[in-house]
Write an enzyme that holds these catalytic residues in place. Sequence first.
Site, PDB file in Angstrom:
ATOM      1  N   ASP A  14    -136.555 -55.968  -9.790  1.00  0.00           N
ATOM      2  CA  ASP A  14    -136.512 -56.817 -10.995  1.00  0.00           C
ATOM      3  C   ASP A  14    -137.845 -57.532 -11.253  1.00  0.00           C
ATOM      4  O   ASP A  14    -138.328 -57.560 -12.387  1.00  0.00           O
ATOM      5  CB  ASP A  14    -135.407 -57.870 -10.880  1.00  0.00           C
ATOM      6  CG  ASP A  14    -134.025 -57.295 -11.172  1.00  0.00           C
ATOM      7  OD1 ASP A  14    -133.950 -56.271 -11.883  1.00  0.00           O
ATOM      8  OD2 ASP A  14    -133.034 -57.861 -10.689  1.00  0.00           O
ATOM      9  N   LYS A  51    -125.199 -58.047  -5.528  1.00  0.00           N
ATOM     10  CA  LYS A  51    -126.636 -58.037  -5.216  1.00  0.00           C
ATOM     11  C   LYS A  51    -126.983 -58.774  -3.916  1.00  0.00           C
ATOM     12  O   LYS A  51    -127.945 -58.415  -3.237  1.00  0.00           O
ATOM     13  CB  LYS A  51    -127.429 -58.652  -6.376  1.00  0.00           C
ATOM     14  CG  LYS A  51    -127.551 -57.731  -7.575  1.00  0.00           C
ATOM     15  CD  LYS A  51    -128.420 -58.379  -8.635  1.00  0.00           C
ATOM     16  CE  LYS A  51    -128.834 -57.359  -9.668  1.00  0.00           C
ATOM     17  NZ  LYS A  51    -129.901 -57.857 -10.538  1.00  0.00           N
TER      18      LYS A  51
END
Length: 283
Positions: free
Chosen positions: A103, A67
């Site tokens: 997210d 990520k």
Amino acid sequence: MDSKVFALIGDPVEGTLSPMMMNAAFRSLGLNHAYVAVRVPGKLLADAVVGLRKMDIAGLNVTIPHKVSVITLLDGLDESAALVGAVNTIKNTRGKLIGFNTDGEGALRNLESRSVKVKGKRILLLGSGGAARAIAFSVAEAGADLTIANRTAARATELALTIEDKLGIKAKPMPLNRAKIKEAVKGSDILVNTTSVGMRPKENRTLVTSDMMHGDLIVFDIVYKPLRTRLLREAERAGAKTVEGLGMLVQQAALALEIWTGKKAPVKVMEAAARNELRRRAK
Ligand code: ATR
């Protein structure tokens, strides 16, 4: 019709529910697209991204451990990823790879779908990892009064300072011990667990028990294995409202799909696909 390929890259990827959610969504939208999960070890990430470019993969999801490291391999970042410093979604537009992070917005949408508004609310966030960072930025931007508690207190302090630096919004860091958390929960409207505590196979663990909670509290656990974590069961016992983590998983995926296709995601279809797969695996 255009057929496009999408992929999740990470290591490991075995436990993912994304292919089921995304392929169900593509079918439901009548799109001739396919989504696959591909294991890419850390040291092969740069090669994999070159290959994905050459194959003109239309979009990617990115999970642990890529990520953060994927950022230097991209052509640009959307504000959602630039703020958090991590990417979970990539869009390929005519060969340009742009990174996004869905997210935080996914967590907000999950709370909204349960009629929970965060503006003006006192939120106690447990954890300071990747998921915590995304959620912290989103709820702070949405006008919450944020306290961040972490086992390694220095990480909570660092996250609070980064939020103040990037958004000009003050968040309060604190250590994660039972006495201090008990006090902090008393003065909170929403408790969010972003730590891995309570995740299978250690599903009997919780950082907060019912005796520390109050009836007006809203408890959101991002852990979704199991669906009803010990923390959520403790919340129920205290008469608090509960919000399951599976909703966030579905919403962050729905946002990724919307970024790729420009179409409204069939959230219910995606959630049903995720629940079906979890049920199938539990057998
Ligand atoms: P993710 O990217 O999924 O959020 P992470 O970056 O590994 O995962 O973060 C995990 C979080 O869970 C951290 O906040 C971690 O606390 P530390 O920063 O002190 O490591 C927290 N965590 C994990 N196990 C924990 C435990 N037993 N008690 C309290 N916090 C825990």
